[in-house]
Design an enzyme around this catalytic site. Structure first.
Site, PDB file in Angstrom:
ATOM      1  N   ARG A  94      70.359  30.910  24.913  1.00 35.08           N
ATOM      2  CA  ARG A  94      69.374  30.929  25.436  1.00 35.08           C
ATOM      3  C   ARG A  94      68.988  32.496  26.365  1.00 35.08           C
ATOM      4  O   ARG A  94      68.477  32.758  27.192  1.00 35.08           O
ATOM      5  CB  ARG A  94      69.689  29.341  26.968  1.00 35.08           C
ATOM      6  CG  ARG A  94      69.692  28.568  26.320  1.00 35.08           C
ATOM      7  CD  ARG A  94      69.473  27.229  26.861  1.00 35.08           C
ATOM      8  NE  ARG A  94      69.000  25.994  27.092  1.00 35.08           N
ATOM      9  CZ  ARG A  94      69.114  24.355  27.012  1.00 35.08           C
ATOM     10  NH1 ARG A  94      69.756  24.312  27.333  1.00 35.08           N
ATOM     11  NH2 ARG A  94      68.352  23.989  26.707  1.00 35.08           N
ATOM     12  N   LYS A 119      64.386   6.870  19.067  1.00 27.71           N
ATOM     13  CA  LYS A 119      63.732   5.880  20.160  1.00 27.71           C
ATOM     14  C   LYS A 119      62.201   6.346  20.465  1.00 27.71           C
ATOM     15  O   LYS A 119      61.692   7.378  20.703  1.00 27.71           O
ATOM     16  CB  LYS A 119      65.075   5.619  21.138  1.00 27.71           C
ATOM     17  CG  LYS A 119      65.335   5.487  21.427  1.00 27.71           C
ATOM     18  CD  LYS A 119      66.084   5.557  22.990  1.00 27.71           C
ATOM     19  CE  LYS A 119      67.193   4.932  23.201  1.00 27.71           C
ATOM     20  NZ  LYS A 119      67.872   4.831  24.242  1.00 27.71           N
ATOM     21  N   GLY A 131      65.028  18.778  21.651  1.00 28.31           N
ATOM     22  CA  GLY A 131      66.481  19.142  21.312  1.00 28.31           C
ATOM     23  C   GLY A 131      67.159  19.420  19.772  1.00 28.31           C
ATOM     24  O   GLY A 131      67.554  20.116  19.433  1.00 28.31           O
ATOM     25  N   GLY A 186      63.825  18.609  26.985  1.00 31.28           N
ATOM     26  CA  GLY A 186      62.639  17.460  27.583  1.00 31.28           C
ATOM     27  C   GLY A 186      61.436  18.731  28.490  1.00 31.28           C
ATOM     28  O   GLY A 186      60.519  17.684  28.051  1.00 31.28           O
TER      29      GLY A 186
HETATM   30  P1  ADP Z   1      64.424  15.731  19.800  1.00 31.26           P
HETATM   31  O1  ADP Z   1      65.989  15.803  20.583  1.00 31.26           O
HETATM   32  O2  ADP Z   1      64.454  16.375  18.694  1.00 31.26           O
HETATM   33  O3  ADP Z   1      63.651  14.951  20.366  1.00 31.26           O
HETATM   34  P2  ADP Z   1      66.178  13.011  19.459  1.00 31.26           P
HETATM   35  O4  ADP Z   1      66.819  12.647  20.652  1.00 31.26           O
HETATM   36  O5  ADP Z   1      64.624  11.864  20.008  1.00 31.26           O
HETATM   37  O6  ADP Z   1      64.925  14.271  18.629  1.00 31.26           O
HETATM   38  O7  ADP Z   1      66.048  11.709  18.456  1.00 31.26           O
HETATM   39  C1  ADP Z   1      67.638  13.214  17.996  1.00 31.26           C
HETATM   40  C2  ADP Z   1      68.844  11.815  17.573  1.00 31.26           C
HETATM   41  O8  ADP Z   1      67.750  10.857  16.767  1.00 31.26           O
HETATM   42  C3  ADP Z   1      69.517  11.632  16.727  1.00 31.26           C
HETATM   43  O9  ADP Z   1      70.819  12.286  17.228  1.00 31.26           O
HETATM   44  C4  ADP Z   1      70.017  11.274  15.477  1.00 31.26           C
HETATM   45  O10 ADP Z   1      70.560  10.849  14.782  1.00 31.26           O
HETATM   46  C5  ADP Z   1      68.923   9.675  15.801  1.00 31.26           C
HETATM   47  N1  ADP Z   1      68.173   9.390  14.641  1.00 31.26           N
HETATM   48  C6  ADP Z   1      67.483  10.162  13.171  1.00 31.26           C
HETATM   49  N2  ADP Z   1      67.384   8.826  12.769  1.00 31.26           N
HETATM   50  C7  ADP Z   1      68.274   7.707  13.354  1.00 31.26           C
HETATM   51  C8  ADP Z   1      68.454   6.792  12.650  1.00 31.26           C
HETATM   52  N3  ADP Z   1      67.771   6.648  10.992  1.00 31.26           N
HETATM   53  N4  ADP Z   1      69.175   6.027  12.989  1.00 31.26           N
HETATM   54  C9  ADP Z   1      70.483   6.347  13.851  1.00 31.26           C
HETATM   55  N5  ADP Z   1      69.838   7.215  14.580  1.00 31.26           N
HETATM   56  C10 ADP Z   1      68.942   8.240  14.283  1.00 31.26           C
HETATM   57 MG    MG Z   2      67.570  14.448  21.775  1.00 27.95          MG
END
Ligand code: ADP
Ligand code: MG
Length: 395
Positions: A36, A200, A352, A375
């Site tokens: 950063r 999620k 992230g 975010g």
């Molecule tokens: P980003 O930060 O890129 O937007 P998210 O925060 O939505 O991504 O998701 C990241 C998390 O999702 C990671 O911690 C990962 O472990 C979890 N994840 C991905 N696939 C699965 C799965 N099949 N079961 C449980 N957790 C998962």
């Molecule tokens: Mg995340």
């Protein structure tokens, strides 16, 4: 929608309050990742070259007590000094702006740099309190926002200060973030493919809705996929599911059909009966046993997704394909990242954890853009206007 940046104004001799994102990860007072800080250097260097008197401001973490040394920006000041090869004035004061800071600002010469202490040492910062904004603004003649990572937050240092100063423009980092997302969302080279994953559905509802109005193909992996499986009537064992989002997933499958968006779900799943980093078992397009939890996309899905990416004009990726923090379940995420790195397409990574995966693999230079804001990038993908950007001058 385009915003003025420091390229379009001359800030020579002006006292410039630049909100940067120095919210770096720290361990025992040592910065563990300087990404950063490095991302803010182009703007800082340009402002120094322009002959601005540069006052840098950032938050760091969520301090509970003003002046808590664990949240001091001192290590950032030292790192900046190292990177810039010039003095960065810093006062470790819990008041952030005190008499010594005021005096130092008065005595600044063109090209000098001063870093304020953690903006969140002031309670009014996150409340966007007018007095706090006025305190910051009293130091400066112009405002620059280059803190993309906090542009979705309406705080004193991000939206309060610019309302009080006659010049309010973006830095080069925000300029690049905006250009990249605007290009891919408003006039992408087609076909435009989105890859969504992560934990999620509920985190990404608006992202899914917005992207379905724009993309030609949508690939869904990660835990999110299992809620979609349930929407198709399948059993997913002990995999992560959001029961309350099953109806939404159904609607989205329907919307994709209506809009002619090709929506691809995994055709096989790697997982285990325990949430541990062990050799996976793989199930195909079937009901999973009760004790099976999906943790990654399987090999056939990797092939399916990679083929779907061939010939893409643009790709936007948010959310890992599996529990990539565990070696055995990082295969899908790695494969997708590597595939992206080989494409001719415009490739943008937001989120992230997805960005972290790209950095772990050292593939950032192979992407058109890896967003610096988790975010904030999600809100852009939702089609929202970020308050810290909306407040800046239009072109
Ligand atoms: P980003 O930060 O890129 O937007 P998210 O925060 O939505 O991504 O998701 C990241 C998390 O999702 C990671 O911690 C990962 O472990 C979890 N994840 C991905 N696939 C699965 C799965 N099949 N079961 C449980 N957790 C998962
Ligand atoms: Mg995340």
């Amino acid at each position: 929608m385009s915003k003025k940046s420091i390229r379009q104004v001359n800030l020579q001799g002006k006292r410039v309050f630049m909100r940067a994102d120095f919210n770096v990860p720290m361990k025992d007072g040592v910065i563990t990742d300087t990404a950063r800080i490095d991302a803010s250097l182009p703007s800082i260097r340009m402002l120094i070259d322009q002959g601005a008197k540069l006052i840098l401001a950032s938050h760091l973490g969520k301090p509970k007590e003003a002046g808590d040394p664990a949240f001091s920006l001192k290590p950032v000041a030292m790192k900046l000094q190292q990177r810039l090869g010039k003095e960065v004035k810093f006062f470790a004061t819990p008041e952030v702006v005190d008499d010594s800071v005021r005096l130092a600002v008065e005595n600044m010469n063109e090209g000098d740099v001063l870093l304020l202490e953690n903006t969140r040492f002031l309670e009014g910062e996150t409340k966007n309190d007018p007095q706090t904004s006025a305190l910051f603004a009293s130091l400066a003649d112009a405002f620059v926002n280059d803190a993309f990572g906090t542009a979705h937050r309406a705080h004193a240092s991000t939206v309060g200060v610019p309302t009080l100063l006659p010049i309010a423009v973006s830095g080069l980092l925000i300029e690049k973030e905006l250009e990249s997302f605007e290009k891919i969302l408003e006039h992408p080279k087609r076909p435009l493919v989105a890859i969504l994953g992560g934990a999620k559905v509920s985190d990404k509802i608006r992202v899914i809705e917005n992207l379905l109005t724009k993309v030609d193909k949508l690939l869904i992996g990660g835990a999110m996929a299992y809620t979609f499986f349930r929407a198709q009537g399948r059993k997913v064992g002990s995999s992560l599911v959001e029961e309350e989002q099953i109806e939404f997933a159904k609607q989205m499958l329907e919307t994709a059909r209506e809009k002619g968006v090709e929506l691809l779900l995994p055709i096989d799943t790697a997982g285990s009966t325990v949430f541990e980093d062990i050799e996976p078992t793989v199930y195909g397009d079937v009901d999973f046993p009760d004790d099976f939890r999906g943790m990654d996309i399987g090999p056939k899905t990797i092939e399916l997704f990679c083929n779907a990416l061939d010939g893409a004009g643009s790709v936007v990726w948010n959310g890992p394909m599996g529990v990539f923090e565990m070696e055995h379940y990082s295969t899908g995420t790695k494969a997708v990242a590597i595939k992206l790195s080989t494409l001719e397409a415009d490739t943008i990574v937001g989120g992230g954890d997805s960005a972290a995966a790209i950095h772990q693999l050292g593939l950032e230079d192979k992407m058109t853009h890896v967003s610096t804001g988790g975010g904030a990038s999600l809100e852009l993908l939702e089609g929202k206007e970020l308050p810290g950007i909306a407040i800046l001058e239009d072109m």
